[in-house]
Design an enzyme around this catalytic site. Structure first.
Site, mmCIF file in Angstrom:
data_model
loop_
_atom_site.group_PDB
_atom_site.id
_atom_site.type_symbol
_atom_site.label_atom_id
_atom_site.label_comp_id
_atom_site.label_asym_id
_atom_site.label_seq_id
_atom_site.Cartn_x
_atom_site.Cartn_y
_atom_site.Cartn_z
ATOM 1 N N ASP A 211 38.356 -51.888 13.594
ATOM 2 C CA ASP A 211 39.496 -50.969 14.556
ATOM 3 C C ASP A 211 39.411 -51.005 15.868
ATOM 4 O O ASP A 211 40.228 -50.414 16.474
ATOM 5 C CB ASP A 211 38.949 -49.700 13.982
ATOM 6 N N SER A 287 46.725 -44.748 14.762
ATOM 7 C CA SER A 287 46.776 -45.457 13.525
ATOM 8 C C SER A 287 47.466 -44.533 12.365
ATOM 9 O O SER A 287 46.749 -43.333 12.491
ATOM 10 C CB SER A 287 45.589 -45.898 13.345
ATOM 11 N N GLN A 339 46.760 -53.053 9.169
ATOM 12 C CA GLN A 339 46.796 -51.542 9.753
ATOM 13 C C GLN A 339 48.279 -51.523 10.317
ATOM 14 O O GLN A 339 49.077 -52.272 10.795
ATOM 15 C CB GLN A 339 45.877 -51.589 11.224
#
Length: 353
Positions: A211, A287, A339
């Site tokens: 991430d 996100s 993502q």
């Protein structure tokens, strides 16, 4: 209080990332309930805790509920609400399916009685594919190897953070087409992950690091401006203060909201940051979902250098999509990640006349 139970003394024999991702099982309440043992990191300027920590702790909780002969091969996640670093996170694991070759779990992370994150994970029994198999894998591109010099190391979460990285120049950075650019870096956990811990902490560490700068790829390939002299009507740090921070601790400076390579380069060159005020500036970036497909999940170490390459095939309607591939140093593909996130530009102030 940021943890439900007082954290135990730090075990010096474990790596920083193991310490950060440790869970406490709430067995007396429910054997499928867990909570964070250590406080979670809240990035400066972010809406909530670092998403990678929630992803990794959900994976850690789910791994504890499957036999050791099963290994995660995919997880599909949704960020629902921003996590609060000041209160504990409760993780509830649901046993969805127990099969001979596959097992399914869902994990929900909750705060104040509300879901902040949810994920579905699928586990596969080791060697269940048989002796004859269909096999192929993308090859790692030719890139400069990681450097051993300390001055080349970056600590995205500060000098005491759980991982370190080295960036490589963006491929096709001068292209007018953002979808043709690729952001690249070497990354690994700091220290050594405990040999006795097995493969599970390496998978959690990979999930955590996946991430890092993920949705930020959209901003980098578009060269979006992320610094503002005012934010929500309040002045931010003075440029002289930023320059002093640059001389004292560049990694600390990089943690401040809006600090990216372009801003820091301008500071190094002594240029005014207000020169780019007419360029597109990010108003919101967060996100929405995160997917990881694990390949060769027992055949890599997260405390050794891994190469990551990210690209964005599409952005529009206030969102952006990013693909990521992760390789071992010797070129083995170990994960593919996807993502999508909110990427909104700061809008001009409309006249009320």
């Amino acid at each position: 209080m940021s943890t439900l139970i007082r954290p135990p003394p730090i075990d010096a024999s474990t790596s920083a990332i193991e310490q950060m991702l440790d869970l406490t099982q709430l067995r007396d309440i429910d054997p499928d309930l867990y909570t964070n043992t250590q406080p979670l990191w809240h990035p400066p300027g972010a809406r909530g805790v670092f998403g990678g920590a929630i992803i990794a702790q959900c994976l850690s909780a789910a791994q504890r509920t499957v036999p050791d002969s099963f290994t995660v091969h995919s997880m599909h996640c949704y960020f629902v609400l921003a996590g609060d670093s000041e209160i504990p996170v409760i993780y509830h694991v649901e046993h969805v399916r127990e099969g001979r070759s596959y097992a399914t779990r869902t994990v929900q992370a909750r705060q104040r009685g509300r879901a902040i994150f949810t994920t579905t994970l699928s586990f596969v029994r080791v060697d269940s594919g048989g002796k004859k198999r269909v096999e192929h894998a993308a090859e790692m591109p030719q890139v400069p190897p990681p450097k051993d010099n300390e001055e080349d190391l970056r600590f995205p979460q500060g000098i005491a953070g759980p991982f370190q990285s080295q960036r490589i120049d963006i491929l096709n950075n001068d292209s007018p087409h953002p979808h043709t650019k690729k952001t690249r870096q070497w990354i690994k956990a700091r220290g050594k992950i405990s040999p006795s811990a097995g493969h599970q902490p390496h998978l959690c560490a990979l999930a955590y690091m996946s991430d890092s700068y993920f949705i930020g790829t959209v901003a980098r390939v578009h060269k979006l401006w992320r610094y503002s002299s005012k934010r929500e009507g309040k002045p931010t740090l003075d440029e002289d203060v930023l320059k002093r921070l640059l001389n004292e601790d560049e990694e600390k400076l990089r943690q401040l909201p809006g600090m990216n390579d372009r801003v820091i380069q301008k500071l190094k060159e002594g240029k005014s940051l207000t020169e780019a005020k007419d360029k597109p500036e990010i108003g919101m970036m967060v996100s929405l979902d995160h997917t990881i497909y694990f390949h060769n999940p027992r055949d890599f170490r997260a405390d050794e250098w891994m190469f990551t390459e990210m690209e964005s095939p599409w952005a529009g309607d206030g969102r952006g999509l990013v693909f990521q591939r992760m390789f071992t140093r010797d070129g083995k593909l170990i994960a593919t990640c996807v993502q999508e996130g909110v990427v909104r530009l700061k809008q001009p102030v409309e006249s009320k006349l």
